[in-house]
Design a protein around this motif. Sequence first.
Motif, short mmCIF file in Angstrom:
data_model
loop_
_atom_site.label_atom_id
_atom_site.label_comp_id
_atom_site.label_asym_id
_atom_site.label_seq_id
_atom_site.Cartn_x
_atom_site.Cartn_y
_atom_site.Cartn_z
N UNK A 66 0.82 -1.21 0.00
CA UNK A 66 0.00 0.00 0.00
C UNK A 66 0.85 1.26 0.00
N UNK A 67 1.99 1.24 0.72
CA UNK A 67 2.82 2.45 0.77
C UNK A 67 3.41 2.78 -0.60
N UNK A 68 3.71 1.75 -1.39
CA UNK A 68 4.24 1.98 -2.74
C UNK A 68 3.15 2.50 -3.68
N UNK A 69 1.94 1.99 -3.54
CA UNK A 69 0.83 2.49 -4.35
C UNK A 69 0.55 3.95 -4.02
N UNK A 70 0.61 4.28 -2.73
CA UNK A 70 0.40 5.68 -2.31
C UNK A 70 1.51 6.57 -2.87
N UNK A 71 2.76 6.07 -2.84
CA UNK A 71 3.89 6.84 -3.37
C UNK A 71 3.71 7.11 -4.86
N UNK A 72 3.27 6.09 -5.61
CA UNK A 72 3.03 6.28 -7.05
C UNK A 72 1.96 7.32 -7.29
N UNK A 73 0.85 7.22 -6.53
CA UNK A 73 -0.27 8.14 -6.71
C UNK A 73 0.13 9.58 -6.41
N UNK A 74 0.79 9.79 -5.25
CA UNK A 74 1.14 11.16 -4.87
C UNK A 74 2.20 11.75 -5.80
N UNK A 75 3.13 10.91 -6.27
CA UNK A 75 4.14 11.38 -7.22
C UNK A 75 3.48 11.86 -8.51
N UNK A 76 2.56 11.06 -9.02
CA UNK A 76 1.86 11.43 -10.25
C UNK A 76 0.99 12.65 -10.07
N UNK A 77 0.30 12.74 -8.93
CA UNK A 77 -0.55 13.90 -8.67
C UNK A 77 0.28 15.17 -8.64
N UNK A 78 1.40 15.15 -7.91
CA UNK A 78 2.24 16.33 -7.81
C UNK A 78 2.82 16.75 -9.14
N UNK A 79 3.30 15.77 -9.90
CA UNK A 79 3.91 16.08 -11.20
C UNK A 79 2.89 16.66 -12.17
N UNK A 80 1.68 16.14 -12.15
CA UNK A 80 0.65 16.62 -13.07
C UNK A 80 0.20 18.04 -12.73
N UNK A 81 -0.04 18.29 -11.45
CA UNK A 81 -0.45 19.63 -11.04
C UNK A 81 0.66 20.63 -11.33
N UNK A 82 1.90 20.22 -11.10
CA UNK A 82 3.03 21.10 -11.40
C UNK A 82 3.13 21.39 -12.89
N UNK A 83 2.80 20.38 -13.70
CA UNK A 83 2.92 20.54 -15.14
C UNK A 83 1.81 21.35 -15.78
N UNK A 84 0.58 21.15 -15.33
CA UNK A 84 -0.55 21.80 -16.03
C UNK A 84 -1.43 22.66 -15.13
N UNK A 335 -6.15 12.32 -11.63
CA UNK A 335 -5.95 11.59 -12.88
C UNK A 335 -4.47 11.35 -13.14
N UNK A 336 -3.64 12.33 -12.80
CA UNK A 336 -2.20 12.15 -12.93
C UNK A 336 -1.69 11.07 -11.99
N UNK A 337 -2.27 11.03 -10.79
CA UNK A 337 -1.90 9.98 -9.84
C UNK A 337 -2.29 8.61 -10.35
N UNK A 338 -3.47 8.50 -10.94
CA UNK A 338 -3.94 7.24 -11.53
C UNK A 338 -3.02 6.82 -12.68
N UNK A 339 -2.66 7.82 -13.49
CA UNK A 339 -1.76 7.55 -14.62
C UNK A 339 -0.42 6.99 -14.12
N UNK A 340 0.15 7.61 -13.07
CA UNK A 340 1.44 7.16 -12.55
C UNK A 340 1.34 5.76 -11.96
N UNK A 341 0.21 5.47 -11.30
CA UNK A 341 0.01 4.13 -10.76
C UNK A 341 -0.05 3.09 -11.88
N UNK A 342 -0.71 3.46 -12.98
CA UNK A 342 -0.75 2.58 -14.15
C UNK A 342 0.64 2.32 -14.70
N UNK A 343 1.42 3.40 -14.81
CA UNK A 343 2.77 3.27 -15.37
C UNK A 343 3.66 2.43 -14.46
#
Length: 465
Positions: A66-84, A335-343
């Motif tokens: 679960x901690x790795x899934x949370x890490x993926x989600x938060x990483x993707x969320x932060x990167x997406x918001x920072x980008x767009x 959505x960015x978090x979901x995308x990162x989890x997928x990747x």
Amino acid sequence: MTSLSVETLAADATETITSAGNAQLGIAVLAGIAVIVLLITKFKLHAFLALTIGSLALGAFAGAPLDKAIASFTTGLGATVAGVGVLIALGAILGKLLADSGGADQIVDTILAKASGRAMPWAMVLIASVIGLPLFFEVGIVLLIPVVLLVAKRGNYSLMRIGIPALAGLSVMHGLIPPHPGPLVAIDAIGANLGVTLALGVLIAIPTVIIAGPVFSRYAARWVDIPAPERMITERPSEDLERRPGFGATVATVLLPVVLMLVKALVDIVVDNPDNGLQRVTDVIGSPLIALLAAVIVAMFTLGRAAGFTKGRISTTVEKSLGPIAGILLIVGAGGGFKQTLIDSGVGQMILEFSKDWSIPALLLAWLIAVAIRLATGSATVATISAAGLVAPLAADMSTAHASLLVLAIGAGSLFFSHVNDAGFWLVKEYFGMTVGQTLKTWSVMETIISVTGLGFVLLLSLVL
């Protein structure tokens, strides 16, 4: 958090999650998407919460801690918001200034004064396309519907003959043209060039909006012949203003960020030398952040001050523009978090193998995935974000042009057949005073035409680029 730590965290998450086998991974993807669909459609949960829960469910089904899934989600969320995130905010400010200053009404009135008779549907599609560039779809509808109803009533036009072109213009801009949230997120996820995507998007949008707008409206008007509902004719935003911005200044302001980004794309193609002085300048002024920021600053003078706004009122307008986009930013981020989890779960590699085994062209596969998620969730933005996350690895070996076409294929798929699970469906139904059946025969068919036609032009361009 530094960029190094983010990359390390994402790599660590990837190493842990990708241990799942393809069979389990396939089930995990279907289960994760099913959770999102169920929460949005059955339980009416906000898309932000649905995407967050669905991302964690995907990680759990894939066998990740679960901690790795949370890490993926938060990483993707932060990167997406920072980008767009900043780009969406700047677009919202520009759109609010355009609406509140009366600039949008000035564009409408000027074009309508030059059009009559058979030219009116073409005028409406032109108005919607220009105004739709900086405005979110829902805002564009609220702004344009009173005009559509007034024109139909005063000119004794069929409501569908006038309304469908306006809706087509707004919808095409929303699905294919940045700086709208969907295309921006797909560009960020896939790593496409924004300027090239914008240029190709405009190239595809023009014939698509003509077919789905003025051409299709002839048939829509025969299928559904209804008068403009009196109760929906409301006061326009600029009725209480003493003066409005000029037509030329308004159009120039709206098109400024588009022109700057297109100039950058053109110079990058022609010069193609990072050390060249001209290219270095256009790389700065044509970056999405600077282009939109410049347009907002210019709009404060050409729109706000031209309408007689004080500094205080301009500040208030900017402040009011940011509140309504909070939900959009959260959805995009999740959505960015979901995308990162997928990747990180290795889904991209699975999709890559699937496309090779079944010999499905990447552009068609991206469109089909977006269509499936759109039909299930009703949200074009969710469909775009999810599909971009799934097919992003397919862009690894693509040329710049084909990566942009992948973004546009996803955008086209995200518009397919809007029906009863789409908020836009009910918005159009109520404003136009139609029944569910009438809305399906007009609005839903129009969205499908945009989606299929858009895909057709994407595939055509892929053969020559």
